[in-house]
Motif scaffolding. Structure first.
Motif, PDB file in Angstrom:
ATOM      1  N   ALA A  28       0.832  -1.210   0.000  1.00 55.31           N
ATOM      2  CA  ALA A  28       0.000   0.000   0.000  1.00 55.31           C
ATOM      3  C   ALA A  28       0.868   1.262   0.000  1.00 55.31           C
ATOM      4  CB  ALA A  28      -0.925  -0.006   1.203  1.00 55.31           C
ATOM      5  N   LEU A  29       1.748   1.373   0.972  1.00 55.33           N
ATOM      6  CA  LEU A  29       2.636   2.532   1.106  1.00 55.33           C
ATOM      7  C   LEU A  29       4.037   2.036   1.470  1.00 55.33           C
ATOM      8  CD1 LEU A  29       0.415   4.916   3.271  1.00 55.33           C
ATOM      9  CD2 LEU A  29       1.045   5.255   0.896  1.00 55.33           C
ATOM     10  N   PRO A  30       5.064   2.797   1.096  1.00 55.57           N
ATOM     11  CA  PRO A  30       6.420   2.416   1.513  1.00 55.57           C
ATOM     12  C   PRO A  30       6.551   2.381   3.036  1.00 55.57           C
ATOM     13  CG  PRO A  30       6.494   4.108  -0.187  1.00 55.57           C
ATOM     14  CD  PRO A  30       5.056   3.973   0.246  1.00 55.57           C
ATOM     15  N   ALA A  31       7.396   1.506   3.518  1.00 54.70           N
ATOM     16  CA  ALA A  31       7.581   1.324   4.960  1.00 54.70           C
ATOM     17  C   ALA A  31       8.178   2.564   5.617  1.00 54.70           C
ATOM     18  CB  ALA A  31       8.487   0.124   5.210  1.00 54.70           C
ATOM     19  N   LEU A  32       7.856   2.709   6.890  1.00 56.52           N
ATOM     20  CA  LEU A  32       8.402   3.788   7.708  1.00 56.52           C
ATOM     21  C   LEU A  32       9.476   3.243   8.626  1.00 56.52           C
ATOM     22  CD1 LEU A  32       5.040   5.440   8.831  1.00 56.52           C
ATOM     23  CD2 LEU A  32       6.578   6.238   7.035  1.00 56.52           C
ATOM     24  N   ASP A  33      10.452   4.089   8.966  1.00 60.34           N
ATOM     25  CA  ASP A  33      11.427   3.669   9.969  1.00 60.34           C
ATOM     26  C   ASP A  33      10.789   3.904  11.348  1.00 60.34           C
ATOM     27  OD1 ASP A  33      11.951   6.323  10.936  1.00 60.34           O
ATOM     28  OD2 ASP A  33      13.562   6.601   9.492  1.00 60.34           O
ATOM     29  N   PRO A  34      11.397   3.404  12.419  1.00 66.83           N
ATOM     30  CA  PRO A  34      10.779   3.532  13.751  1.00 66.83           C
ATOM     31  C   PRO A  34      10.459   4.973  14.170  1.00 66.83           C
ATOM     32  CG  PRO A  34      12.508   1.891  13.828  1.00 66.83           C
ATOM     33  CD  PRO A  34      12.587   2.541  12.470  1.00 66.83           C
ATOM     34  N   LEU A  35      11.331   5.917  13.858  1.00 70.45           N
ATOM     35  CA  LEU A  35      11.056   7.309  14.214  1.00 70.45           C
ATOM     36  C   LEU A  35       9.865   7.835  13.418  1.00 70.45           C
ATOM     37  CD1 LEU A  35      11.641   9.895  15.741  1.00 70.45           C
ATOM     38  CD2 LEU A  35      13.395  10.437  14.035  1.00 70.45           C
ATOM     39  N   GLU A  36       9.797   7.496  12.146  1.00 73.44           N
ATOM     40  CA  GLU A  36       8.667   7.922  11.329  1.00 73.44           C
ATOM     41  C   GLU A  36       7.359   7.320  11.856  1.00 73.44           C
ATOM     42  OE1 GLU A  36      10.987   8.567   7.061  1.00 73.44           O
ATOM     43  OE2 GLU A  36      10.062   6.626   7.496  1.00 73.44           O
ATOM     44  N   GLU A  37       7.404   6.088  12.330  1.00 71.81           N
ATOM     45  CA  GLU A  37       6.206   5.465  12.913  1.00 71.81           C
ATOM     46  C   GLU A  37       5.744   6.226  14.154  1.00 71.81           C
ATOM     47  OE1 GLU A  37       6.264   1.256  13.481  1.00 71.81           O
ATOM     48  OE2 GLU A  37       6.811   0.880  11.399  1.00 71.81           O
ATOM     49  N   ARG A  38       6.691   6.667  14.985  1.00 68.88           N
ATOM     50  CA  ARG A  38       6.333   7.448  16.179  1.00 68.88           C
ATOM     51  C   ARG A  38       5.728   8.790  15.784  1.00 68.88           C
ATOM     52  NH1 ARG A  38      11.437   8.235  19.229  1.00 68.88           N
ATOM     53  NH2 ARG A  38      10.148   9.543  20.521  1.00 68.88           N
TER      54      ARG A  38
END
Length: 120
Positions: A28-38
């Protein structure tokens, strides 16, 4: 495949994590890194509470790192299609909002949570 009924509250959470990992593999969408997820979680919570969150507000949040780090992550998240920036009454300030695709991602996570709670 037979799935036993969860016996502990932790089983429900662990099942949710398993289901959530499965939908993360969908393109669906490119993955986020952990900081982006927060950051995404904060943007979602602020939107849910109808609170404004500008780029400047986000860059001032020390828990996410330096302003340059936050700015780079916001730029990355925008490019990946997770967030968008909208105008405010002050043309120099941009409001951070979730994209429709990000909202659909949270809808899918919600379904995973409901399914995990049901035990199936």
């Amino acid at each position: 495949m037979y799935m036993k009924t969860p016996t502990r509250p932790a089983d429900i959470y662990l099942r949710f994590l398993q289901l959530a990992d499965a939908i993360r593999g969908l393109p669906a969408l490119p993955a986020l890194d952990p900081l982006e997820e927060r950051i995404l979680a904060l943007v979602a919570r602020m939107g849910q509470e109808h609170e404004r969150l500008s780029v400047r507000d986000m860059m001032a949040k020390e828990e996410f790192g330096s302003p340059a780090t936050v700015h780079n992550r916001l730029k990355s998240m925008r490019k990946k299609g997770w967030i968008m920036l909208s105008d405010t009454e002050d043309s120099r300030r941009k409001q951070i909002e979730l994209t429709q695709a990000a909202l659909q991602h949270f809808d899918k996570l919600s379904k995973c949570l409901v399914e995990a709670a049901k035990g199936g």
